[in-house]
Scaffold this motif. Structure first.
Motif, PDB file in Angstrom:
ATOM      1  N   LEU A  22       7.390   5.882  55.715  1.00 45.00           N
ATOM      2  CA  LEU A  22       6.155   6.205  54.722  1.00 45.00           C
ATOM      3  C   LEU A  22       5.104   7.198  55.278  1.00 45.00           C
ATOM      4  CD1 LEU A  22       5.790   2.644  53.227  1.00 45.00           C
ATOM      5  CD2 LEU A  22       6.587   4.819  52.041  1.00 45.00           C
ATOM      6  N   ALA A  23       4.954   6.969  56.678  1.00 46.66           N
ATOM      7  CA  ALA A  23       3.930   7.788  57.294  1.00 46.66           C
ATOM      8  C   ALA A  23       4.433   9.514  57.617  1.00 46.66           C
ATOM      9  CB  ALA A  23       3.968   7.512  58.901  1.00 46.66           C
ATOM     10  N   VAL A  24       5.821   9.547  57.621  1.00 46.27           N
ATOM     11  CA  VAL A  24       6.364  10.972  57.252  1.00 46.27           C
ATOM     12  C   VAL A  24       6.282  11.474  56.199  1.00 46.27           C
ATOM     13  CG1 VAL A  24       8.577  12.345  57.821  1.00 46.27           C
ATOM     14  CG2 VAL A  24       8.066  10.612  59.412  1.00 46.27           C
ATOM     15  N   GLU A  27       2.358  12.438  55.750  1.00 46.23           N
ATOM     16  CA  GLU A  27       2.058  13.656  56.247  1.00 46.23           C
ATOM     17  C   GLU A  27       2.819  14.855  55.769  1.00 46.23           C
ATOM     18  OE1 GLU A  27      -0.693  13.511  57.939  1.00 46.23           O
ATOM     19  OE2 GLU A  27      -0.768  11.477  58.032  1.00 46.23           O
TER      20      GLU A  27
ATOM     21  N   ASP B  13       8.865  13.732  63.466  1.00 43.00           N
ATOM     22  CA  ASP B  13       8.717  14.213  62.221  1.00 43.00           C
ATOM     23  C   ASP B  13       7.083  14.049  61.729  1.00 43.00           C
ATOM     24  OD1 ASP B  13      11.150  15.227  61.964  1.00 43.00           O
ATOM     25  OD2 ASP B  13      12.057  13.494  61.102  1.00 43.00           O
ATOM     26  N   PHE B  14       6.819  12.548  62.346  1.00 42.94           N
ATOM     27  CA  PHE B  14       5.686  12.300  61.703  1.00 42.94           C
ATOM     28  C   PHE B  14       4.372  12.946  62.890  1.00 42.94           C
ATOM     29  CE2 PHE B  14       1.976   9.581  63.411  1.00 42.94           C
ATOM     30  CZ  PHE B  14       1.290   9.448  62.207  1.00 42.94           C
ATOM     31  N   THR B  17       4.028  16.939  62.070  1.00 46.15           N
ATOM     32  CA  THR B  17       3.323  17.230  60.909  1.00 46.15           C
ATOM     33  C   THR B  17       1.786  16.978  60.989  1.00 46.15           C
ATOM     34  OG1 THR B  17       5.599  16.674  59.819  1.00 46.15           O
ATOM     35  CG2 THR B  17       3.451  17.153  58.450  1.00 46.15           C
ATOM     36  N   LEU B  18       1.477  15.837  61.790  1.00 49.31           N
ATOM     37  CA  LEU B  18       0.175  15.505  61.816  1.00 49.31           C
ATOM     38  C   LEU B  18      -0.548  16.303  62.447  1.00 49.31           C
ATOM     39  CD1 LEU B  18      -2.237  13.462  61.246  1.00 49.31           C
ATOM     40  CD2 LEU B  18      -1.303  12.100  63.371  1.00 49.31           C
ATOM     41  N   ARG B  21      -1.578  19.345  60.588  1.00 51.71           N
ATOM     42  CA  ARG B  21      -2.797  19.318  59.441  1.00 51.71           C
ATOM     43  C   ARG B  21      -3.848  19.222  60.203  1.00 51.71           C
ATOM     44  NH1 ARG B  21      -2.168  14.626  55.431  1.00 51.71           N
ATOM     45  NH2 ARG B  21      -3.403  16.008  54.153  1.00 51.71           N
ATOM     46  N   LYS B 103       0.073   2.262  60.314  1.00 54.84           N
ATOM     47  CA  LYS B 103       0.831   3.550  59.541  1.00 54.84           C
ATOM     48  C   LYS B 103       1.126   3.035  57.944  1.00 54.84           C
ATOM     49  CE  LYS B 103       2.800   5.869  63.553  1.00 54.84           C
ATOM     50  NZ  LYS B 103       4.164   6.160  64.290  1.00 54.84           N
ATOM     51  N   PRO B 104       1.395   3.759  57.124  1.00 55.45           N
ATOM     52  CA  PRO B 104       0.947   5.137  57.179  1.00 55.45           C
ATOM     53  C   PRO B 104      -0.618   5.153  56.793  1.00 55.45           C
ATOM     54  CG  PRO B 104       1.954   4.392  54.900  1.00 55.45           C
ATOM     55  CD  PRO B 104       1.981   3.400  56.031  1.00 55.45           C
ATOM     56  N   VAL B 105      -1.170   5.995  57.690  1.00 54.83           N
ATOM     57  CA  VAL B 105      -2.632   6.101  57.528  1.00 54.83           C
ATOM     58  C   VAL B 105      -3.155   7.522  56.626  1.00 54.83           C
ATOM     59  CG1 VAL B 105      -4.613   6.447  58.855  1.00 54.83           C
ATOM     60  CG2 VAL B 105      -2.606   5.405  59.920  1.00 54.83           C
TER      61      VAL B 105
END
Lengths: 212, 130
Positions: A22-24, A27, B13-14, B17-18, B21, B103-105
Protein backbone atom coordinates in the motif's frame (compact mmCIF):
# COMPACT_ATOMS: atom_id res chain seq x y z
CA UNK A 1 -1.01 -15.53 27.98
CA UNK A 2 -1.08 -17.81 24.95
CA UNK A 3 1.49 -17.24 22.27
CA UNK A 4 0.47 -16.13 18.81
CA UNK A 5 -0.63 -19.11 16.76
CA UNK A 6 1.10 -19.98 13.51
CA UNK A 7 -1.85 -18.61 11.57
CA UNK A 8 -1.80 -15.37 13.54
CA UNK A 9 1.95 -14.99 12.95
CA UNK A 10 1.51 -15.62 9.23
CA UNK A 11 -1.36 -13.14 9.11
CA UNK A 12 0.73 -10.50 10.89
CA UNK A 13 3.56 -11.09 8.45
CA UNK A 14 1.21 -10.85 5.46
CA UNK A 15 -0.36 -7.65 6.82
CA UNK A 16 3.11 -6.16 7.23
CA UNK A 17 3.78 -6.86 3.56
CA UNK A 18 0.34 -5.58 2.61
CA UNK A 19 1.15 -2.26 4.27
CA UNK A 20 4.39 -2.10 2.31
CA UNK A 21 2.47 -2.74 -0.91
CA UNK A 22 0.00 0.00 0.00
CA UNK A 23 2.89 2.35 0.77
CA UNK A 24 4.36 1.76 -2.69
CA UNK A 25 0.95 2.32 -4.32
CA UNK A 26 0.44 5.50 -2.30
CA UNK A 27 3.86 6.95 -3.16
CA UNK A 28 3.75 5.91 -6.82
CA UNK A 29 0.30 7.37 -7.36
CA UNK A 30 1.34 10.43 -5.35
CA UNK A 31 4.37 10.88 -7.59
CA UNK A 32 2.13 10.59 -10.66
CA UNK A 33 -0.05 13.34 -9.18
CA UNK A 34 3.02 15.48 -8.45
CA UNK A 35 4.28 15.14 -12.02
CA UNK A 36 0.86 15.93 -13.49
CA UNK A 37 0.65 19.05 -11.31
CA UNK A 38 4.05 20.23 -12.51
CA UNK A 39 3.04 20.01 -16.20
CA UNK A 40 0.17 22.41 -16.80
CA UNK A 41 -0.51 21.54 -20.42
CA UNK A 42 -0.88 17.81 -19.98
CA UNK A 43 -3.92 16.23 -21.68
CA UNK A 44 -6.83 15.19 -19.45
CA UNK A 45 -5.06 16.69 -16.44
CA UNK A 46 -8.13 16.86 -14.22
CA UNK A 47 -9.11 13.30 -15.08
CA UNK A 48 -5.63 12.08 -14.17
CA UNK A 49 -5.64 13.97 -10.88
CA UNK A 50 -9.08 12.54 -10.13
CA UNK A 51 -7.78 9.02 -10.77
CA UNK A 52 -4.80 9.65 -8.48
CA UNK A 53 -7.15 10.90 -5.77
CA UNK A 54 -9.26 7.75 -6.13
CA UNK A 55 -6.19 5.52 -5.79
CA UNK A 56 -5.13 7.41 -2.66
CA UNK A 57 -8.61 7.02 -1.23
CA UNK A 58 -8.55 3.26 -1.89
CA UNK A 59 -5.15 3.05 -0.17
CA UNK A 60 -6.72 4.56 2.95
CA UNK A 61 -9.45 1.89 2.83
CA UNK A 62 -6.81 -0.79 2.33
CA UNK A 63 -4.84 0.49 5.31
CA UNK A 64 -7.97 0.30 7.46
CA UNK A 65 -8.51 -3.30 6.36
CA UNK A 66 -4.88 -4.05 7.25
CA UNK A 67 -5.51 -2.58 10.73
CA UNK A 68 -8.55 -4.83 11.04
CA UNK A 69 -6.59 -7.92 10.04
CA UNK A 70 -3.92 -7.04 12.58
CA UNK A 71 -6.58 -6.80 15.24
CA UNK A 72 -7.77 -10.31 14.38
CA UNK A 73 -4.21 -11.64 14.34
CA UNK A 74 -3.65 -10.31 17.86
CA UNK A 75 -6.91 -11.61 19.29
CA UNK A 76 -6.28 -13.84 22.30
CA UNK A 77 -2.50 -13.46 22.15
CA UNK A 78 -0.01 -11.70 24.38
CA UNK A 79 -0.39 -8.67 22.09
CA UNK A 80 -4.06 -8.51 23.06
CA UNK A 81 -4.16 -6.24 26.08
CA UNK A 82 -7.76 -7.04 27.02
CA UNK A 83 -9.03 -3.53 26.48
CA UNK A 84 -9.57 -1.49 23.36
CA UNK A 85 -10.66 1.82 21.89
CA UNK A 86 -14.30 0.98 21.17
CA UNK A 87 -14.61 3.69 18.54
CA UNK A 88 -11.60 2.42 16.65
CA UNK A 89 -13.05 -1.09 16.78
CA UNK A 90 -16.41 0.23 15.52
CA UNK A 91 -14.57 1.90 12.65
CA UNK A 92 -12.71 -1.33 11.82
CA UNK A 93 -15.95 -3.30 12.04
CA UNK A 94 -17.68 -0.95 9.58
CA UNK A 95 -14.74 -1.49 7.24
CA UNK A 96 -14.55 -5.28 7.64
CA UNK A 97 -18.28 -5.96 7.54
CA UNK A 98 -19.15 -3.89 4.47
CA UNK A 99 -19.44 -6.90 2.20
CA UNK A 100 -21.45 -8.93 4.72
CA UNK A 101 -23.75 -5.97 5.27
CA UNK A 102 -24.25 -5.36 1.56
CA UNK A 103 -25.72 -8.85 1.19
CA UNK A 104 -28.56 -7.73 3.48
CA UNK A 105 -28.74 -4.26 1.91
CA UNK A 106 -27.40 -2.77 5.12
CA UNK A 107 -25.19 0.27 4.86
CA UNK A 108 -22.73 0.75 7.72
CA UNK A 109 -21.39 4.10 8.77
CA UNK A 110 -19.00 4.93 11.58
CA UNK A 111 -20.12 7.75 13.87
CA UNK A 112 -16.55 9.13 14.13
CA UNK A 113 -16.74 9.79 17.85
CA UNK A 114 -13.69 10.41 20.02
CA UNK A 115 -11.41 7.62 21.30
CA UNK A 116 -13.07 5.65 24.06
CA UNK A 117 -11.16 2.94 25.93
CA UNK A 118 -13.31 0.06 27.24
CA UNK A 119 -12.26 -2.85 29.50
CA UNK A 120 -13.07 -5.48 26.87
CA UNK A 121 -10.89 -7.22 24.32
CA UNK A 122 -11.52 -6.02 20.76
CA UNK A 123 -12.84 -9.39 19.63
CA UNK A 124 -15.62 -9.16 22.24
CA UNK A 125 -16.71 -5.77 20.89
CA UNK A 126 -16.55 -7.15 17.35
CA UNK A 127 -18.62 -10.14 18.45
CA UNK A 128 -21.34 -7.82 19.79
CA UNK A 129 -21.34 -5.73 16.63
CA UNK A 130 -21.74 -8.86 14.51
CA UNK A 131 -24.69 -9.83 16.68
CA UNK A 132 -26.26 -6.42 16.13
CA UNK A 133 -25.84 -6.77 12.39
CA UNK A 134 -27.25 -10.30 12.41
CA UNK A 135 -30.37 -9.04 14.19
CA UNK A 136 -30.80 -6.35 11.56
CA UNK A 137 -30.25 -8.87 8.74
CA UNK A 138 -32.79 -11.31 10.15
CA UNK A 139 -35.30 -8.48 10.38
CA UNK A 140 -34.95 -7.97 6.64
CA UNK A 141 -32.02 -5.59 6.46
CA UNK A 142 -32.48 -2.72 4.01
CA UNK A 143 -31.43 -0.02 6.48
CA UNK A 144 -28.59 2.38 7.11
CA UNK A 145 -26.87 1.91 10.47
CA UNK A 146 -24.56 4.33 12.19
CA UNK A 147 -22.25 2.77 14.80
CA UNK A 148 -20.01 4.42 17.36
CA UNK A 149 -19.01 4.31 21.00
CA UNK A 150 -20.08 6.98 23.46
CA UNK A 151 -21.15 7.68 27.04
CA UNK A 152 -24.74 7.42 28.20
CA UNK A 153 -25.76 7.71 31.85
CA UNK A 154 -22.15 7.29 33.03
CA UNK A 155 -21.76 4.09 31.02
CA UNK A 156 -19.56 3.47 28.03
CA UNK A 157 -21.18 1.62 25.20
CA UNK A 158 -21.99 1.34 21.54
CA UNK A 159 -24.63 3.58 20.05
CA UNK A 160 -26.54 1.92 17.24
CA UNK A 161 -28.57 4.36 15.19
CA UNK A 162 -31.01 3.19 12.55
CA UNK A 163 -30.56 6.17 10.28
CA UNK A 164 -32.60 5.44 7.17
CA UNK A 165 -34.01 2.72 4.95
CA UNK A 166 -37.34 1.25 3.84
CA UNK A 167 -37.24 -1.33 6.62
CA UNK A 168 -36.46 0.96 9.55
CA UNK A 169 -39.54 0.06 11.60
CA UNK A 170 -38.98 -3.71 11.46
CA UNK A 171 -35.28 -3.41 12.24
CA UNK A 172 -35.93 -1.02 15.13
CA UNK A 173 -38.50 -3.44 16.52
CA UNK A 174 -36.11 -6.37 16.19
CA UNK A 175 -33.38 -4.48 18.01
CA UNK A 176 -35.79 -3.52 20.81
CA UNK A 177 -36.99 -7.07 21.29
CA UNK A 178 -33.76 -8.93 20.67
CA UNK A 179 -33.40 -11.88 23.05
CA UNK A 180 -29.79 -12.21 21.96
CA UNK A 181 -28.75 -8.97 23.55
CA UNK A 182 -31.22 -8.69 26.38
CA UNK A 183 -29.37 -11.15 28.56
CA UNK A 184 -26.10 -11.37 30.41
CA UNK A 185 -23.58 -13.32 28.39
CA UNK A 186 -20.02 -14.20 29.31
CA UNK A 187 -20.34 -12.08 32.43
CA UNK A 188 -21.00 -8.99 30.40
CA UNK A 189 -24.30 -7.20 30.48
CA UNK A 190 -25.37 -6.33 27.00
CA UNK A 191 -28.60 -4.43 27.09
CA UNK A 192 -29.63 -2.97 23.79
CA UNK A 193 -32.11 -0.40 24.92
CA UNK A 194 -33.72 2.48 23.08
CA UNK A 195 -32.09 5.64 24.31
CA UNK A 196 -34.68 7.91 25.91
CA UNK A 197 -37.38 8.79 23.41
CA UNK A 198 -35.25 8.46 20.33
CA UNK A 199 -37.00 5.56 18.66
CA UNK A 200 -34.14 4.51 16.47
CA UNK A 201 -31.14 5.05 18.70
CA UNK A 202 -29.97 2.11 20.79
CA UNK A 203 -27.31 1.85 23.46
CA UNK A 204 -25.27 -1.27 24.11
CA UNK A 205 -23.33 -0.91 27.39
CA UNK A 206 -19.81 -2.26 27.27
CA UNK A 207 -18.76 -3.37 30.70
CA UNK A 208 -16.11 -5.80 31.82
CA UNK A 209 -16.87 -9.03 33.58
CA UNK A 210 -18.29 -8.49 37.04
CA UNK A 211 -19.17 -4.88 36.39
CA UNK A 212 -22.57 -5.60 34.95
CA UNK B 1 19.14 26.17 2.48
CA UNK B 2 17.45 22.86 1.72
CA UNK B 3 16.58 20.54 4.56
CA UNK B 4 18.68 17.36 4.36
CA UNK B 5 16.81 14.12 4.83
CA UNK B 6 18.29 10.65 5.13
CA UNK B 7 15.88 7.91 4.02
CA UNK B 8 16.72 4.40 5.20
CA UNK B 9 14.46 1.57 4.05
CA UNK B 10 15.06 -1.76 2.33
CA UNK B 11 11.79 -1.44 0.35
CA UNK B 12 13.42 0.13 -2.69
CA UNK B 13 10.23 0.75 -4.67
CA UNK B 14 8.83 2.68 -1.74
CA UNK B 15 11.88 4.61 -0.65
CA UNK B 16 13.05 5.62 -4.14
CA UNK B 17 9.62 7.01 -4.98
CA UNK B 18 9.32 8.81 -1.67
CA UNK B 19 12.75 10.33 -2.26
CA UNK B 20 11.64 11.62 -5.66
CA UNK B 21 8.55 13.21 -4.15
CA UNK B 22 10.59 14.88 -1.42
CA UNK B 23 13.09 16.19 -3.98
CA UNK B 24 10.22 17.74 -5.96
CA UNK B 25 9.49 19.65 -2.76
CA UNK B 26 13.07 20.91 -2.61
CA UNK B 27 14.37 18.66 0.13
CA UNK B 28 17.90 17.34 -0.20
CA UNK B 29 17.51 13.57 0.04
CA UNK B 30 19.96 10.71 0.47
CA UNK B 31 18.72 7.13 0.26
CA UNK B 32 20.24 4.02 1.87
CA UNK B 33 18.83 0.51 1.94
CA UNK B 34 20.14 -0.94 5.22
CA UNK B 35 20.97 0.04 8.78
CA UNK B 36 24.76 -0.10 8.44
CA UNK B 37 24.71 2.33 5.52
CA UNK B 38 22.32 4.55 7.48
CA UNK B 39 24.75 4.77 10.40
CA UNK B 40 27.62 5.44 7.99
CA UNK B 41 25.62 8.19 6.28
CA UNK B 42 24.92 9.87 9.61
CA UNK B 43 28.61 9.62 10.50
CA UNK B 44 29.64 11.16 7.13
CA UNK B 45 27.30 14.10 7.17
CA UNK B 46 24.73 14.85 9.79
CA UNK B 47 21.28 15.03 8.15
CA UNK B 48 18.60 17.34 9.50
CA UNK B 49 16.10 14.49 9.73
CA UNK B 50 16.32 10.70 9.40
CA UNK B 51 13.36 8.64 8.17
CA UNK B 52 14.14 5.12 9.31
CA UNK B 53 12.42 1.79 8.60
CA UNK B 54 12.26 -0.32 11.75
CA UNK B 55 12.85 -3.66 10.04
CA UNK B 56 15.83 -3.85 7.76
CA UNK B 57 18.34 -6.61 7.08
CA UNK B 58 21.71 -6.47 8.80
CA UNK B 59 21.07 -4.00 11.54
CA UNK B 60 17.63 -3.62 13.10
CA UNK B 61 15.94 -0.25 13.35
CA UNK B 62 16.45 -0.31 17.11
CA UNK B 63 20.20 -0.95 16.79
CA UNK B 64 20.51 1.57 13.97
CA UNK B 65 18.76 4.17 16.07
CA UNK B 66 21.03 3.53 19.07
CA UNK B 67 24.15 3.89 16.94
CA UNK B 68 22.84 7.08 15.34
CA UNK B 69 22.01 8.48 18.78
CA UNK B 70 25.54 7.69 19.89
CA UNK B 71 26.90 9.68 16.94
CA UNK B 72 24.48 12.59 17.16
CA UNK B 73 22.44 12.86 20.33
CA UNK B 74 19.07 14.43 19.65
CA UNK B 75 19.12 13.65 15.92
CA UNK B 76 15.51 14.02 14.67
CA UNK B 77 14.25 10.61 13.59
CA UNK B 78 10.94 9.42 12.14
CA UNK B 79 10.53 5.66 12.58
CA UNK B 80 8.49 4.05 9.82
CA UNK B 81 7.01 0.58 10.01
CA UNK B 82 4.57 -1.66 8.21
CA UNK B 83 3.74 -3.42 11.45
CA UNK B 84 0.96 -1.82 13.44
CA UNK B 85 1.13 -1.69 17.21
CA UNK B 86 4.91 -1.49 17.40
CA UNK B 87 4.66 2.15 18.38
CA UNK B 88 4.33 0.99 21.98
CA UNK B 89 7.49 -1.12 21.72
CA UNK B 90 9.35 1.93 20.57
CA UNK B 91 7.80 4.25 23.13
CA UNK B 92 11.20 4.33 24.85
CA UNK B 93 12.49 6.26 21.85
CA UNK B 94 9.57 8.67 21.78
CA UNK B 95 10.96 12.03 22.65
CA UNK B 96 11.11 15.53 21.26
CA UNK B 97 13.43 14.25 18.55
CA UNK B 98 11.77 10.94 17.68
CA UNK B 99 8.37 9.78 16.48
CA UNK B 100 6.85 6.65 14.94
CA UNK B 101 4.47 6.30 11.95
CA UNK B 102 2.77 3.28 10.40
CA UNK B 103 2.86 2.74 6.63
CA UNK B 104 1.24 3.75 4.38
CA UNK B 105 1.77 7.34 5.48
CA UNK B 106 0.21 10.32 3.69
CA UNK B 107 2.97 12.63 2.47
CA UNK B 108 1.32 15.62 4.16
CA UNK B 109 1.45 13.77 7.47
CA UNK B 110 5.11 12.96 6.97
CA UNK B 111 5.91 16.58 6.08
CA UNK B 112 4.06 17.73 9.16
CA UNK B 113 6.13 15.39 11.34
CA UNK B 114 9.33 16.64 9.73
CA UNK B 115 8.32 20.23 10.48
CA UNK B 116 7.34 19.36 14.06
CA UNK B 117 10.63 17.58 14.73
CA UNK B 118 12.67 20.41 13.29
CA UNK B 119 10.75 22.96 15.31
CA UNK B 120 11.19 20.89 18.47
CA UNK B 121 14.88 20.24 18.02
CA UNK B 122 16.24 23.22 16.14
CA UNK B 123 13.53 25.85 16.12
CA UNK B 124 13.67 25.56 12.33
CA UNK B 125 10.41 25.46 10.37
CA UNK B 126 10.37 23.47 7.13
CA UNK B 127 7.31 25.27 5.82
CA UNK B 128 8.83 26.48 2.57
CA UNK B 129 9.70 22.95 1.56
CA UNK B 130 6.24 21.50 2.07
Amino acid sequence: MPEQTSLARLLSSAVHDLRNVLAVVRESSGLTGDLVLIQENIAKRDRMLGAVEEIQSQVVKGALLADAMDLLAQAGTECDKGSCDANHVCNLFCCMAQRMARASRIRLEHAQNQDLEVPLPPQRVLDLLVQVMDICSKAGGNVDLKLGADYRQNSVGILVEVVAGDNMQAVALALSQSPLLNEATRGIKNLLTPWRKAQRLYFLPLQGSGQA
Amino acid sequence: MAIRILLADDERDFVDTLAERLKIRDFEVRVVYNGLDAVAAVRDSRPDVVILDLYMPGLSGDETLQQMEALHKGLPVILLTGQAGVEESFAKHEAANCTCLTKPVALNQLLEKIRDLLENTQGTAGGDNA
